[in-house]
Structures are given as C-alpha cells and as structure tokens.
Design an enzyme around this catalytic site. Structure first.
Site, PDB file in Angstrom:
ATOM      1  N   GLU A   1       5.278  -4.841   7.025  1.00 44.20           N
ATOM      2  CA  GLU A   1       4.595  -3.799   7.839  1.00 44.20           C
ATOM      3  C   GLU A   1       5.172  -3.650   9.292  1.00 44.20           C
ATOM      4  O   GLU A   1       5.276  -2.584   9.906  1.00 44.20           O
ATOM      5  CB  GLU A   1       3.091  -4.072   7.968  1.00 44.20           C
TER       6      GLU A   1
ATOM      7  N   GLY B   1       0.812  -4.767   1.247  1.00 45.18           N
ATOM      8  CA  GLY B   1      -0.717  -4.945   0.571  1.00 45.18           C
ATOM      9  C   GLY B   1      -0.418  -5.521  -0.988  1.00 45.18           C
ATOM     10  O   GLY B   1      -1.503  -6.047  -1.300  1.00 45.18           O
TER      11      GLY B   1
ATOM     12  N   GLU C   1      -0.849  -9.036  -0.303  1.00 37.81           N
ATOM     13  CA  GLU C   1      -2.030  -9.371   0.285  1.00 37.81           C
ATOM     14  C   GLU C   1      -3.048  -9.474  -0.988  1.00 37.81           C
ATOM     15  O   GLU C   1      -3.947 -10.072  -0.713  1.00 37.81           O
ATOM     16  CB  GLU C   1      -2.595  -8.325   1.393  1.00 37.81           C
TER      17      GLU C   1
ATOM     18  N   ALA D   1       0.992  -0.905   0.105  1.00 42.79           N
ATOM     19  CA  ALA D   1      -0.171   0.069  -0.106  1.00 42.79           C
ATOM     20  C   ALA D   1       1.018   1.048   0.095  1.00 42.79           C
ATOM     21  O   ALA D   1       2.164   1.087   0.613  1.00 42.79           O
ATOM     22  CB  ALA D   1      -0.907  -0.057   1.348  1.00 42.79           C
TER      23      ALA D   1
HETATM   24  N1  CAA Z   1       4.696   3.380  -0.777  1.00 45.93           N
HETATM   25  C1  CAA Z   1       5.006   4.276  -1.350  1.00 45.93           C
HETATM   26  N2  CAA Z   1       6.173   4.516  -2.073  1.00 45.93           N
HETATM   27  C2  CAA Z   1       6.970   3.371  -2.150  1.00 45.93           C
HETATM   28  C3  CAA Z   1       6.634   2.158  -1.709  1.00 45.93           C
HETATM   29  C4  CAA Z   1       5.407   2.080  -1.129  1.00 45.93           C
HETATM   30  N3  CAA Z   1       4.910   1.045  -0.342  1.00 45.93           N
HETATM   31  N4  CAA Z   1       7.548   1.260  -2.009  1.00 45.93           N
HETATM   32  C5  CAA Z   1       8.426   1.677  -2.758  1.00 45.93           C
HETATM   33  N5  CAA Z   1       8.046   3.043  -2.918  1.00 45.93           N
HETATM   34  C6  CAA Z   1       8.952   4.267  -3.557  1.00 45.93           C
HETATM   35  C7  CAA Z   1       9.956   4.934  -2.752  1.00 45.93           C
HETATM   36  O1  CAA Z   1       9.856   5.538  -1.811  1.00 45.93           O
HETATM   37  C8  CAA Z   1      10.932   5.445  -3.991  1.00 45.93           C
HETATM   38  O2  CAA Z   1      10.369   6.481  -4.300  1.00 45.93           O
HETATM   39  P1  CAA Z   1      11.536   7.638  -4.630  1.00 45.93           P
HETATM   40  O3  CAA Z   1      12.138   7.274  -5.951  1.00 45.93           O
HETATM   41  O4  CAA Z   1      10.657   8.825  -5.053  1.00 45.93           O
HETATM   42  O5  CAA Z   1      12.653   7.914  -3.431  1.00 45.93           O
HETATM   43  C9  CAA Z   1      10.565   4.353  -5.198  1.00 45.93           C
HETATM   44  O6  CAA Z   1       9.475   3.532  -4.766  1.00 45.93           O
HETATM   45  C10 CAA Z   1      11.812   3.227  -5.179  1.00 45.93           C
HETATM   46  O7  CAA Z   1      11.837   2.851  -4.096  1.00 45.93           O
HETATM   47  P2  CAA Z   1      13.352   2.245  -3.573  1.00 45.93           P
HETATM   48  O8  CAA Z   1      14.084   3.656  -3.816  1.00 45.93           O
HETATM   49  O9  CAA Z   1      13.133   2.317  -1.902  1.00 45.93           O
HETATM   50  O10 CAA Z   1      13.802   0.917  -4.196  1.00 45.93           O
HETATM   51  P3  CAA Z   1      14.676  -0.119  -3.852  1.00 45.93           P
HETATM   52  O11 CAA Z   1      15.069  -0.873  -4.709  1.00 45.93           O
HETATM   53  O12 CAA Z   1      15.919   0.477  -2.726  1.00 45.93           O
HETATM   54  O13 CAA Z   1      13.960  -1.036  -2.314  1.00 45.93           O
HETATM   55  C11 CAA Z   1      11.934  -2.135  -1.580  1.00 45.93           C
HETATM   56  C12 CAA Z   1      12.882  -1.659  -2.890  1.00 45.93           C
HETATM   57  C13 CAA Z   1      12.670  -3.044  -0.669  1.00 45.93           C
HETATM   58  C14 CAA Z   1      10.751  -2.646  -2.319  1.00 45.93           C
HETATM   59  C15 CAA Z   1      11.509  -1.076  -0.782  1.00 45.93           C
HETATM   60  O14 CAA Z   1      10.943   0.149  -1.958  1.00 45.93           O
HETATM   61  C16 CAA Z   1      10.613  -0.923   0.304  1.00 45.93           C
HETATM   62  O15 CAA Z   1      11.163  -1.375   1.459  1.00 45.93           O
HETATM   63  N6  CAA Z   1       9.264  -0.341   0.162  1.00 45.93           N
HETATM   64  C17 CAA Z   1       8.366  -0.563   0.956  1.00 45.93           C
HETATM   65  C18 CAA Z   1       7.760  -1.813   1.163  1.00 45.93           C
HETATM   66  C19 CAA Z   1       6.615  -1.675   2.536  1.00 45.93           C
HETATM   67  O16 CAA Z   1       6.898  -1.615   3.480  1.00 45.93           O
HETATM   68  N7  CAA Z   1       5.418  -2.319   2.191  1.00 45.93           N
HETATM   69  C20 CAA Z   1       4.420  -2.318   3.031  1.00 45.93           C
HETATM   70  C21 CAA Z   1       3.541  -1.044   2.951  1.00 45.93           C
HETATM   71  S1  CAA Z   1       2.393  -0.747   4.187  1.00 45.93           S
HETATM   72  C22 CAA Z   1       1.099  -1.693   3.758  1.00 45.93           C
HETATM   73  O17 CAA Z   1       1.002  -2.601   2.529  1.00 45.93           O
HETATM   74  C23 CAA Z   1      -0.194  -2.010   4.671  1.00 45.93           C
HETATM   75  C24 CAA Z   1      -0.851  -2.916   4.496  1.00 45.93           C
HETATM   76  O18 CAA Z   1      -1.001  -4.142   4.745  1.00 45.93           O
HETATM   77  C25 CAA Z   1      -2.231  -2.621   3.430  1.00 45.93           C
END
Ligand code: CAA
Length: 260
Positions: free
Chosen positions: A134, A111, A114, A68
């Site tokens: 998360e 998400g 999920e 998400a």
């Molecule tokens: N939401 C918003 N933006 C996101 C995102 C997310 N879930 N995942 C990645 N992005 C964005 C980053 O902020 C980044 O944006 P910028 O270039 O503007 O900085 C871009 O996508 C590329 O990401 P990274 O630079 O971080 O890429 P990476 O290759 O270094 O890492 C990754 C990849 C490991 C997937 C890392 O992006 C990451 O950890 N993302 C978050 C994953 C996460 O925590 N997901 C759970 C979300 S909460 C949820 O889903 C709740 C639920 O149960 C419904």
C-alpha cells in the site's frame, strides 16, 4: 453487478468440506465490493450448514488476490470510504465460527494478504508471494495488515514489509511462521482440502471453540486468555462429543463426532 459468480463454491459432502474459489482472473482477483460480498455470504451460508465442517478459500495459479480493488478507491473521498465502509467486509470474515483455510498461490498482496491473515491458517504454494504494497499507493494497509502481520512475523520484518512494500516469498513466509506449510503448486488445493478434511473429522463444537481460543490469544493478555480457555474447556464437558471422544479412547475405537 456482474452476472458471473466472482466466488465459485464447491461442496464435498463426503469429506464435509467446501472450496471457495475467487473468479476474477483478469484483475488478479482484486477484491472489489462484489467479490468480498459474495465471499462473506458464501462463508456465512457454509457456517450455518451442518453438513460442512471446514472451508478452504483459494484463488488461481497467478494470484490468491492482488489486494483491494484500486479502481474502486482511486478517486474516493474520506466520506465515500466511511460511508461505503468496505473494510467492514474483512471483519465479517472474522466472525465465521468454523475453521477456514487460505490456500495461496501467486500474488497475495494488500487486502488479499490481510484477508488470508484474517482466516485461520495459510497453506502456501511455492509460487506464493505475500506483501503489503500500500505504501506504493500513498496509503497504508487498512484491513488489518499493520496489526496481524506484526503479530505474525514480528515488528522488524513487518515494519520493513510495510515501509518498503516489498513482498516475501513462500519459503520466507514459512520461516517467519506466517504460513503453516509450503507445497508444490499443483498440489496446493488438494493439500489444503486434505487438511480441511482432517479437521472435519474432529468434533465441530471442539474445533469451533479451539478456533475461538487460539484467536483470543491475539486479543487478550495471558491471564485473561488462560481463564477464557479454561471456561471453553469446561464448557465442552456439556457436549456429547466429549463423552464420545473420551469413551472411544477408552474403548480403543475411532470416535464418531456429531456436533452435539
Ligand atoms: N486492484 C485493481 N486492479 C488490479 C489490482 C488491484 N489491487 N491488482 C492488479 N490489478 C489488475 C491490473 O490493473 C491489470 O488490469 P488490466 O489488464 O486491465 O490493465 C491486471 O490486474 C493484471 O495486472 P498487471 O498487468 O499489473 O500484472 P503484473 O503481472 O504485471 O503485476 C502485480 C502483478 C505486481 C500484482 C501488480 O498487478 C500490482 O502491483 N497490483 C497491485 C497490488 C497492490 O497494490 N495491492 C494493494 C491494493 S490496496 C489495498 O489492498 C488496501 C487495503 O489494505 C485494504
């Protein structure tokens, strides 16, 4: 609202399948409200389209979806979350009656994982990574992760994934039964579409009730589930497709299913 579609839909009328592709590559297909709304609307439209019998949802080579959208949630209050009720969009996906395949390459997190689990089956590319990170954000999975992952991979493995946030790779996801198979990345979409096309040759009424019956296994106890299955089985004897399927077998020819 963004002008560019965040979910691109391609129909293959000859094979009676449709491909839905997330189109938010810079954010690793993070599922904001607009992406989820476009996805749900497209799936609902295809669900009502008699020319399509099975759908495939995919991302790109870097990510199916990295979760998400964290930016949308970071400063939200509980009341904002409640009023927005974003998680209801994952429930909308669940109400689709036709089979939907997730074709996953790269990150499939939070998400995104999920969502893939809420669809009917997952085909993974070698590069796929599944996880519920998360806990790293100070929250827990909120769109079914603790429930569907636990049912898919068992308590210990789900607990480890949810408590550490660490992802698993495609091979492990396959070993655990989370995905149906693992294919080379370059073949992912074609493999998933070929599987969809194979499903699309079956009776659409039978595939719909088969999906309903398998999903009921996650909702009902065995006695209730068996009774539900039996009722759906008997119901199919009202269809022309049942008559056609059984007649074709006896006449040693291929059935022509019409969905009637
Ligand atoms: N939401 C918003 N933006 C996101 C995102 C997310 N879930 N995942 C990645 N992005 C964005 C980053 O902020 C980044 O944006 P910028 O270039 O503007 O900085 C871009 O996508 C590329 O990401 P990274 O630079 O971080 O890429 P990476 O290759 O270094 O890492 C990754 C990849 C490991 C997937 C890392 O992006 C990451 O950890 N993302 C978050 C994953 C996460 O925590 N997901 C759970 C979300 S909460 C949820 O889903 C709740 C639920 O149960 C419904």
């Amino acid at each position: 609202m963004n002008d560019e579609p965040l979910v691109i839909v391609e129909r293959d009328g000859a094979r009676r399948v449709a491909l839905l592709r997330f189109n938010r590559p810079k954010q690793l297909n993070a599922l904001n409200a607009q992406v989820m709304d476009e996805l749900c609307r497209a799936l609902e439209e295809l669900d009502a389209d008699e020319t399509i019998r099975c759908m495939v949802v995919t991302g790109n080579e870097r990510a199916f979806a990295a979760g998400a959208d964290i930016g949308e949630m970071a400063t939200a209050s509980p009341i904002d979350m409640l009023r927005g009720n974003r998680i209801a969009q994952w429930d909308r996906v669940r109400r689709i009656t036709k089979p939907v395949i997730a074709a996953v390459a790269g990150w499939c997190l939070g998400g995104g994982c999920e969502l893939a689990m809420a669809l009917d089956l997952i085909v993974a590319a070698e590069s796929a990574r599944f996880g519920q990170p998360e806990i790293e954000l100070g929250v827990i999975p909120g769109a079914g992760g603790t429930q569907r992952l636990t049912r898919a991979v068992g308590k210990s493995r789900a607990m480890e994934m949810v408590l550490t946030g660490e992802p698993i790779d495609a091979r492990e996801a396959h070993r655990l039964g989370l995905v149906t198979r693992v294919v080379p990345d370059e073949l992912l979409v074609e493999d998933a579409l070929a599987l969809a096309a194979k499903i699309a040759t079956k009776s659409p009424i039978a595939t719909r009730l088969a999906k309903e019956a398998v999903n009921a296994a996650f909702e009902m106890d065995l006695t209730e589930g068996l009774a539900h299955e039996r009722r759906l089985f008997y119901l199919l004897f009202a269809s022309e497709d049942q008559k056609e399927g059984m007649a074709a077998f006896l006449e040693k020819r291929k059935p022509e299913f019409t969905g009637r």
